[in-house]
Design a protein around this motif. Structure first.
Motif, mmCIF file in Angstrom:
data_model
loop_
_atom_site.group_PDB
_atom_site.id
_atom_site.type_symbol
_atom_site.label_atom_id
_atom_site.label_comp_id
_atom_site.label_asym_id
_atom_site.label_seq_id
_atom_site.Cartn_x
_atom_site.Cartn_y
_atom_site.Cartn_z
ATOM 1 N N SER A 1 24.240 46.129 38.322
ATOM 2 C CA SER A 1 24.654 44.975 37.554
ATOM 3 C C SER A 1 25.899 44.172 38.390
ATOM 4 O O SER A 1 26.879 44.739 38.985
ATOM 5 N N MET A 2 25.779 42.792 38.384
ATOM 6 C CA MET A 2 26.861 42.051 38.949
ATOM 7 C C MET A 2 28.159 42.278 38.061
ATOM 8 O O MET A 2 27.845 42.187 36.603
ATOM 9 N N THR A 3 29.278 41.913 38.621
ATOM 10 C CA THR A 3 30.400 41.807 37.761
ATOM 11 C C THR A 3 30.741 40.215 37.624
ATOM 12 O O THR A 3 30.077 39.477 38.423
ATOM 13 N N ASP A 4 31.670 40.032 36.681
ATOM 14 C CA ASP A 4 31.932 38.627 36.688
ATOM 15 C C ASP A 4 32.366 38.081 37.786
ATOM 16 O O ASP A 4 32.209 36.793 38.100
ATOM 17 N N GLU A 5 33.169 38.583 38.633
ATOM 18 C CA GLU A 5 33.885 38.327 39.717
ATOM 19 C C GLU A 5 32.762 37.969 40.746
ATOM 20 O O GLU A 5 32.693 36.771 41.566
ATOM 21 N N ASP A 6 31.846 38.727 40.744
ATOM 22 C CA ASP A 6 30.379 38.357 41.596
ATOM 23 C C ASP A 6 29.739 37.239 41.473
ATOM 24 O O ASP A 6 29.486 36.170 42.241
ATOM 25 N N VAL A 7 29.545 36.969 40.028
ATOM 26 C CA VAL A 7 28.987 35.685 39.353
ATOM 27 C C VAL A 7 29.908 34.593 39.780
ATOM 28 O O VAL A 7 29.336 33.504 40.335
ATOM 29 N N LEU A 8 31.154 34.524 39.585
ATOM 30 C CA LEU A 8 32.017 33.537 39.957
ATOM 31 C C LEU A 8 32.123 33.078 41.404
ATOM 32 O O LEU A 8 32.175 31.953 41.708
ATOM 33 N N LYS A 9 32.157 34.178 42.381
ATOM 34 C CA LYS A 9 31.894 33.842 43.637
ATOM 35 C C LYS A 9 30.482 33.305 44.259
ATOM 36 O O LYS A 9 31.019 32.251 44.910
ATOM 37 N N GLN A 10 29.616 33.538 43.554
ATOM 38 C CA GLN A 10 28.394 33.010 43.991
ATOM 39 C C GLN A 10 28.458 31.311 43.439
ATOM 40 O O GLN A 10 27.905 30.545 43.986
ATOM 41 N N THR A 11 28.876 31.270 42.252
ATOM 42 C CA THR A 11 28.978 30.119 41.611
ATOM 43 C C THR A 11 29.875 29.196 42.506
ATOM 44 O O THR A 11 29.502 27.998 42.879
ATOM 45 N N ARG A 12 31.017 29.726 43.041
ATOM 46 C CA ARG A 12 31.901 28.930 43.858
ATOM 47 C C ARG A 12 31.253 28.452 45.043
ATOM 48 O O ARG A 12 31.471 27.222 45.585
ATOM 49 N N HIS A 13 30.454 29.125 45.371
ATOM 50 C CA HIS A 13 29.898 28.955 46.732
ATOM 51 C C HIS A 13 28.936 28.060 46.634
ATOM 52 O O HIS A 13 28.857 27.111 47.752
ATOM 53 N N TRP A 14 28.083 27.883 45.509
ATOM 54 C CA TRP A 14 26.915 27.068 45.362
ATOM 55 C C TRP A 14 27.941 25.520 45.234
ATOM 56 O O TRP A 14 27.365 24.606 45.742
ATOM 57 N N LEU A 15 28.772 25.624 44.548
ATOM 58 C CA LEU A 15 29.577 24.236 44.077
ATOM 59 C C LEU A 15 30.034 23.835 45.515
ATOM 60 O O LEU A 15 30.086 22.650 45.741
ATOM 61 N N GLU A 16 30.679 24.766 46.249
ATOM 62 C CA GLU A 16 31.366 24.326 47.580
ATOM 63 C C GLU A 16 30.293 23.865 48.552
ATOM 64 O O GLU A 16 30.613 22.914 49.377
#
Length: 182
Positions: free
Chosen positions: A2-17
């Motif tokens: 499973s993904m950690t919260d940090e993995d989720v945040l990293k992917q979300t930031r990548h998408w945002l940026e």
């Protein structure tokens, strides 16, 4: 695994940026993002009811916090809504939460999903990618911030059409080249 919260945040930031800011899909996003006024919250809710409670808390926090500190919130759910139609049904309930909080005209709800599909489009239609994100997300936007942004960008109604043109030029392969998947 499973993904950690940090993995989720990293992917979300990548998408945002790369997509939201990088492709200028939202001309208003960069200013609040670089000022750290975008709150990113990863939900581990196991049921829709739990996510609604988190939405309650996030709405209360957003309204109680000055826009200079939190201008907008992304409530991210990495696992609960794999099916877009289920997520879309949930959005109707989430809109009701805004009414319960008497926030109509104060906060607006937008949505993103890895399988987002506008009515009348095919699943792989590139126009759907304007609202595609790595995870299901509820975007809580302050109406006053939207109003300010629209004043600064008077052609706001043209944003969607411009986004379609941008994505048509980019194409599916260009989207993947940005390290974005959907």
């Amino acid at each position: 695994m499973s993904m950690t919260d940090e993995d989720v945040l990293k992917q979300t930031r990548h998408w945002l940026e790369k997509a939201v800011i990088g492709l200028n899909l939202c001309p208003f996003a960069k200013a609040v993002y670089v000022k750290n006024q975008v709150r990113l919250v990863v939900s581990q809710a196991r049921h829709a009811d739990d996510l609604l409670e988190e939405l309650d808390r996030e709405l209360d926090l957003l309204v109680a916090t000055p826009a200079e500190e939190i201008d907008t919130t992304l409530l991210i759910h990495p696992t609960l809504f794999d099916d877009f139609l289920d997520f879309n049904d949930f959005l109707e309930i989430a809109e009701g939460v805004l009414d319960e909080h008497a926030l109509e005209g104060v906060v607006q709800l937008a949505s993103f999903h890895p399988k987002f599909q506008f009515d009348g489009t095919e699943p792989d239609d590139i126009s759907n990618y304007t609202n595609r994100a790595p995870f299901a997300m509820l975007h809580l936007l302050r109406e006053e911030s939207i109003d300010r942004a629209v004043q600064a960008f008077p052609q706001a109604e043209a944003i969607f059409e411009e986004n379609i043109k941008t994505l048509e030029k980019l194409g599916h392969s260009g989207w993947r080249d940005l390290g974005l998947h959907s």
